[in-house]
Design a protein around this motif. Structure first.
Motif, PDB file in Angstrom:
ATOM      1  N   ASP A  40      -5.141  11.604  14.519  1.00 55.32           N
ATOM      2  CA  ASP A  40      -5.767  10.755  15.522  1.00 55.32           C
ATOM      3  C   ASP A  40      -4.864   9.531  15.714  1.00 55.32           C
ATOM      4  OD1 ASP A  40      -7.238   8.945  17.004  1.00 55.32           O
ATOM      5  OD2 ASP A  40      -9.055   9.088  15.773  1.00 55.32           O
ATOM      6  N   PRO A  41      -4.199   9.402  16.854  1.00 51.98           N
ATOM      7  CA  PRO A  41      -3.251   8.298  17.045  1.00 51.98           C
ATOM      8  C   PRO A  41      -3.854   6.921  16.800  1.00 51.98           C
ATOM      9  CG  PRO A  41      -3.047   9.884  18.821  1.00 51.98           C
ATOM     10  CD  PRO A  41      -4.263  10.281  18.040  1.00 51.98           C
ATOM     11  N   SER A  42      -5.170   6.775  17.009  1.00 49.29           N
ATOM     12  CA  SER A  42      -5.787   5.463  16.829  1.00 49.29           C
ATOM     13  C   SER A  42      -5.805   5.031  15.360  1.00 49.29           C
ATOM     14  CB  SER A  42      -7.209   5.459  17.389  1.00 49.29           C
ATOM     15  OG  SER A  42      -8.067   6.302  16.628  1.00 49.29           O
ATOM     16  N   ILE A  43      -5.721   5.996  14.446  1.00 56.25           N
ATOM     17  CA  ILE A  43      -5.661   5.683  13.017  1.00 56.25           C
ATOM     18  C   ILE A  43      -4.473   6.404  12.385  1.00 56.25           C
ATOM     19  CG2 ILE A  43      -8.115   5.176  12.692  1.00 56.25           C
ATOM     20  CD1 ILE A  43      -8.464   8.084  11.701  1.00 56.25           C
ATOM     21  N   GLY A  44      -3.456   6.651  13.193  1.00 56.79           N
ATOM     22  CA  GLY A  44      -2.333   7.463  12.750  1.00 56.79           C
ATOM     23  C   GLY A  44      -1.627   6.930  11.521  1.00 56.79           C
ATOM     24  N   LEU A  45      -1.310   5.633  11.497  1.00 59.07           N
ATOM     25  CA  LEU A  45      -0.609   5.065  10.352  1.00 59.07           C
ATOM     26  C   LEU A  45      -1.441   5.183   9.079  1.00 59.07           C
ATOM     27  CD1 LEU A  45       1.059   1.875  11.875  1.00 59.07           C
ATOM     28  CD2 LEU A  45       2.226   3.895  10.968  1.00 59.07           C
ATOM     29  N   ASP A  46      -2.726   4.995   9.221  1.00 53.72           N
ATOM     30  CA  ASP A  46      -3.658   5.137   8.097  1.00 53.72           C
ATOM     31  C   ASP A  46      -3.612   6.568   7.558  1.00 53.72           C
ATOM     32  OD1 ASP A  46      -5.927   5.522   6.489  1.00 53.72           O
ATOM     33  OD2 ASP A  46      -7.236   4.333   7.763  1.00 53.72           O
ATOM     34  N   GLN A  47      -3.713   7.550   8.442  1.00 55.18           N
ATOM     35  CA  GLN A  47      -3.703   8.945   8.016  1.00 55.18           C
ATOM     36  C   GLN A  47      -2.380   9.329   7.357  1.00 55.18           C
ATOM     37  OE1 GLN A  47      -4.804  10.544  11.952  1.00 55.18           O
ATOM     38  NE2 GLN A  47      -6.564  11.505  10.935  1.00 55.18           N
ATOM     39  N   ILE A  48      -1.289   8.868   7.942  1.00 53.35           N
ATOM     40  CA  ILE A  48       0.031   9.186   7.393  1.00 53.35           C
ATOM     41  C   ILE A  48       0.180   8.599   5.996  1.00 53.35           C
ATOM     42  CG2 ILE A  48       2.511   8.789   7.661  1.00 53.35           C
ATOM     43  CD1 ILE A  48       1.887   8.759  10.777  1.00 53.35           C
ATOM     44  N   ALA A  49      -0.225   7.331   5.839  1.00 50.97           N
ATOM     45  CA  ALA A  49      -0.128   6.690   4.531  1.00 50.97           C
ATOM     46  C   ALA A  49      -1.017   7.392   3.510  1.00 50.97           C
ATOM     47  CB  ALA A  49      -0.502   5.214   4.636  1.00 50.97           C
ATOM     48  N   SER A  50      -2.210   7.772   3.919  1.00 55.75           N
ATOM     49  CA  SER A  50      -3.137   8.422   2.995  1.00 55.75           C
ATOM     50  C   SER A  50      -2.586   9.765   2.517  1.00 55.75           C
ATOM     51  CB  SER A  50      -4.505   8.613   3.660  1.00 55.75           C
ATOM     52  OG  SER A  50      -5.121   7.365   3.915  1.00 55.75           O
ATOM     53  N   GLN A  51      -2.041  10.541   3.436  1.00 56.90           N
ATOM     54  CA  GLN A  51      -1.490  11.840   3.057  1.00 56.90           C
ATOM     55  C   GLN A  51      -0.195  11.690   2.254  1.00 56.90           C
ATOM     56  OE1 GLN A  51      -2.712  14.912   3.280  1.00 56.90           O
ATOM     57  NE2 GLN A  51      -4.618  14.150   4.169  1.00 56.90           N
ATOM     58  N   SER A  52       0.600  10.695   2.616  1.00 57.46           N
ATOM     59  CA  SER A  52       1.817  10.430   1.851  1.00 57.46           C
ATOM     60  C   SER A  52       1.470  10.028   0.426  1.00 57.46           C
ATOM     61  CB  SER A  52       2.628   9.329   2.533  1.00 57.46           C
ATOM     62  OG  SER A  52       3.877   9.147   1.911  1.00 57.46           O
ATOM     63  N   PHE A  53       0.426   9.224   0.272  1.00 56.47           N
ATOM     64  CA  PHE A  53      -0.033   8.789  -1.044  1.00 56.47           C
ATOM     65  C   PHE A  53      -0.453   9.990  -1.891  1.00 56.47           C
ATOM     66  CE2 PHE A  53      -3.288   7.032  -3.939  1.00 56.47           C
ATOM     67  CZ  PHE A  53      -2.581   5.968  -4.485  1.00 56.47           C
ATOM     68  N   LEU A  54      -1.185  10.916  -1.306  1.00 54.42           N
ATOM     69  CA  LEU A  54      -1.561  12.131  -2.026  1.00 54.42           C
ATOM     70  C   LEU A  54      -0.318  12.928  -2.422  1.00 54.42           C
ATOM     71  CD1 LEU A  54      -4.631  13.379   0.050  1.00 54.42           C
ATOM     72  CD2 LEU A  54      -4.680  12.436  -2.272  1.00 54.42           C
ATOM     73  N   ASN A  55       0.626  13.022  -1.516  1.00 54.62           N
ATOM     74  CA  ASN A  55       1.845  13.777  -1.800  1.00 54.62           C
ATOM     75  C   ASN A  55       2.613  13.197  -2.977  1.00 54.62           C
ATOM     76  OD1 ASN A  55       3.899  15.854  -0.995  1.00 54.62           O
ATOM     77  ND2 ASN A  55       5.143  14.019  -0.678  1.00 54.62           N
ATOM     78  N   PHE A  56       2.463  11.899  -3.228  1.00 52.60           N
ATOM     79  CA  PHE A  56       3.172  11.242  -4.322  1.00 52.60           C
ATOM     80  C   PHE A  56       2.442  11.355  -5.664  1.00 52.60           C
ATOM     81  CE2 PHE A  56       5.271   8.313  -1.030  1.00 52.60           C
ATOM     82  CZ  PHE A  56       6.470   8.999  -1.085  1.00 52.60           C
ATOM     83  N   PHE A  57       1.481  12.266  -5.768  1.00 53.65           N
ATOM     84  CA  PHE A  57       0.748  12.403  -7.027  1.00 53.65           C
ATOM     85  C   PHE A  57       1.689  12.671  -8.198  1.00 53.65           C
ATOM     86  CE2 PHE A  57      -2.096  14.849  -9.980  1.00 53.65           C
ATOM     87  CZ  PHE A  57      -2.979  13.818 -10.264  1.00 53.65           C
ATOM     88  N   LYS A  58       2.737  13.458  -7.967  1.00 56.45           N
ATOM     89  CA  LYS A  58       3.726  13.695  -9.015  1.00 56.45           C
ATOM     90  C   LYS A  58       4.843  12.666  -8.989  1.00 56.45           C
ATOM     91  CE  LYS A  58       5.701  17.333 -10.683  1.00 56.45           C
ATOM     92  NZ  LYS A  58       5.555  16.988 -12.129  1.00 56.45           N
ATOM     93  N   GLN A  59       4.804  11.734  -8.072  1.00 56.56           N
ATOM     94  CA  GLN A  59       5.782  10.647  -8.000  1.00 56.56           C
ATOM     95  C   GLN A  59       5.046   9.315  -7.849  1.00 56.56           C
ATOM     96  OE1 GLN A  59       7.935  12.841  -4.643  1.00 56.56           O
ATOM     97  NE2 GLN A  59       9.608  11.684  -5.569  1.00 56.56           N
ATOM     98  N   PRO A  60       4.232   8.950  -8.819  1.00 56.71           N
ATOM     99  CA  PRO A  60       3.389   7.763  -8.659  1.00 56.71           C
ATOM    100  C   PRO A  60       4.167   6.476  -8.410  1.00 56.71           C
ATOM    101  CG  PRO A  60       3.357   8.565 -10.931  1.00 56.71           C
ATOM    102  CD  PRO A  60       4.007   9.628 -10.118  1.00 56.71           C
ATOM    103  N   ALA A  61       5.421   6.404  -8.878  1.00 59.15           N
ATOM    104  CA  ALA A  61       6.220   5.208  -8.595  1.00 59.15           C
ATOM    105  C   ALA A  61       6.441   5.051  -7.098  1.00 59.15           C
ATOM    106  CB  ALA A  61       7.556   5.264  -9.332  1.00 59.15           C
TER     107      ALA A  61
END
Length: 564
Positions: free
Chosen positions: A463-484
């Motif tokens: 959803d472009p209206s919350i796009g940055l939020d969604q991208i950051a949230s999914q990126s954060f999940l992706n970093f589960f094995k890279q918490p740094a």
């Protein structure tokens, strides 16, 4: 990529690496006498540096499991976070010393070994040295990322006629220098050499010396560095972004091209890699459960209330007859100290003991993390695991999320939704690969339409209206094995937070919201140190930045790129 098996390498003279326990005189000799550097193939030094970089069990134990992961609400200890857990910075951080003893010194020695060769032979190592420089730039960036100013330009030169008291490169200058070195390396790797090149082959656990792959890895690294610069120097960041994205053939296109170390289960088999006692968190589990995230059982284990354990508890009278396993066996720990200590939540932290096949089994209401995701050799009671150890540097999913964010910010002509979807897809597929190869228990391999179903969920569908939020949230999940990197993302974007799509908890102790550390505490300069003058000058310069904090040891202060 073939697997690298961690072993004692007999016959490899890892010259220049000062082992723990060496005498002071050994250290001085090793840093002042160039003849100590044995005549060994340069590629040995590359393998030595990679092994040193990836085998940092103290970093796993202190920095990741007990500091960054709880700070970022990826995990909690067994009884929840303590009242002042964000102020516990003992033994943090472990990455600094490894740059100078184990990684940077081995890679500098590698260059010096080539310099000692006849000129005709040196021409065979042009590509190898550029790959080495990308690796060295990565780790110097990784250290400076949380320390700020560090010795670099004049470091590692003492035994080659240089100074024993190197000046510190300030972070702004260092980032520019590192980017220039990576850029030059990529340009050279793309230039056909008239002399056939000596390849790294099996001495390169990442890409087996494949030049095209290293070009893509170097560009991904440049892009990660540019993301850091967005807060402080967007003009410089934009220049790097434009250069990196100018040629699609030089960019990662799939998970197979990610910068990832793979080792046998024993590579992370030591006790400091042991992730036992780390519990899933309520913010992550609730978000993933509610949205049907296919990564849920790759990240976390179901709680102890299997039907087998329930039947055992019924037999001892601890549960009433007819009790059945709950439909939901994924529950996360409260991340706020006040919440975890609340009387109403005590039931979540009270485990039972079931007698199953003559053995006492701990039955937790909360979910543990998938321990073999971090230590494939972990013994879950049925024997030592034999899966593959995955240690990512830059995954393809991260690369996609960077491109998605830049597009959402209007800094590129890319389509944000396309790269967001590609990032989510790549992340789910990568964790599926890791889960299968690491031989996780209680894991169901990815099937059918799980990814498309997930991407169609409200709040997950772009959803472009919350796009940055969604991208950051999914990126954060992706970093589960890279918490740094999850920590860096949070510092860089302020997301996720209490109001984002993936909502974290306002962590409170005695009703007061806890601040989260933002950099490594710096050791106080000692006048007895040989490099006291340069160290103090670097600290004084950093302290001129308003965000630096109350002093060198203030972990709640900021480094240069982390502008307020």
């Amino acid at each position: 990529m073939k697997l690298l098996y961690k072993k004692i390498v007999l016959g490899f003279a890892f010259a220049g690496i000062v082992a723990t326990g060496c005498s002071d005189q050994d250290y001085v000799d090793a840093n002042t006498n160039p003849d100590i550097l044995t005549e060994v193939p340069p590629e040995n030094q590359f393998l030595s540096a990679v092994n040193s970089l990836e085998s940092q069990d103290f970093e796993a134990y202190y920095d990741l499991y007990r500091r960054i992961m709880p700070w970022m609400q990826y995990v909690t200890p067994v009884n929840g976070n303590g009242a002042n857990f964000t102020k516990n910075i003992d033994n943090f951080s472990q990455r600094y010393g490894r740059l100078y003893t184990g990684i940077g010194d081995a890679l500098v020695d590698m260059e010096k070994l080539v310099e000692k060769m006849p000129e005709a032979d040196q021409a065979k190592y042009v590509y190898m040295l550029r790959i080495e420089r990308i690796l060295k730039a990565y780790y110097a960036f990784y250290v400076s990322d949380i320390y700020g100013s560090i010795p670099y330009t004049e470091a590692w030169q003492a035994r080659y006629g240089g100074t024993m008291t190197p000046v510190y490169d300030d972070q702004q200058s260092l980032f520019a220098k590192l980017d220039g070195e990576i850029k030059e390396a990529i340009t050279t790797l793309k230039t056909t050499q008239t002399t056939p090149q000596t390849g790294l082959g099996n001495f390169d656990p990442y890409y087996k010396g494949d030049v095209t792959s290293w070009i893509k890895a170097g560009n991904a690294l440049r892009l990660r560095m540019a993301m850091r610069l967005l807060k402080r120097d967007q003009s410089k960041a934009q220049t790097i972004i434009n250069e990196v994205l100018s040629n699609e053939s030089d960019l990662m296109q799939s998970n197979d091209e990610g910068w990832v170390f793979k080792g046998a289960s024993g590579f992370t088999g030591g006790g400091n890699w042991n992730p036992d006692g780390l519990y899933a968190t309520k913010p992550l589990v609730d978000f993933m459960w509610n949205n049907g995230d296919p990564r849920l059982d790759a990240f976390f284990s179901p709680n102890g209330y299997s039907q087998t354990n329930i039947n055992a508890l019924i037999a001892t009278g601890d549960l009433p007859g007819g009790t059945t396993a709950p439909a939901r066996r994924y529950l996360g720990s409260f991340t706020s100290p006040d919440d975890s200590k609340a009387a109403a939540n005590a039931k979540y932290y009270t485990a039972r003991t079931a007698k199953v096949n003559g053995a006492d089994i701990r039955v937790d209401t909360l979910s543990l993390i998938q321990r073999r995701l971090f230590q494939p050799a972990f013994d879950e009671g049925s024997g030592v695991g034999t899966g593959v150890s995955y240690l990512p540097v830059i995954t393809y999913a991260e690369f996609c999320f960077m491109r998605a964010e830049l597009a959402a910010r209007g800094l590129t002509g890319d389509d944000a939704e396309t790269f967001y979807n590609a990032g989510v897809t790549a992340s789910i597929e990568w964790y599926n690969e890791v889960a299968v190869d690491s031989k996780l228990s209680d894991y169901t391999a990815l099937t059918g339409s799980q990814i498309s179903d997930y991407l169609s969920q409200t709040g997950i569908a772009y959803d472009p209206s919350i796009g940055l939020d969604q991208i950051a949230s999914q990126s954060f999940l992706n970093f589960f094995k890279q918490p740094a990197e999850g920590w860096a993302l949070w510092k860089r974007t302020g997301m996720p937070n209490t109001t984002t799509v993936l909502a974290l908890t306002d962590m409170k102790s005695s009703g007061v919201s806890l601040a989260i550390p933002r950099r490594a505490p710096l050791p106080l300069p000692s006048e007895t140190s040989a490099n006291y003058v340069n160290q103090k000058a670097a600290y004084d310069a950093m302290a001129k930045d308003a965000g630096f904090g109350a002093g060198p040891s203030d972990a709640f202060g900021r480094v240069w790129w982390d502008e307020q």
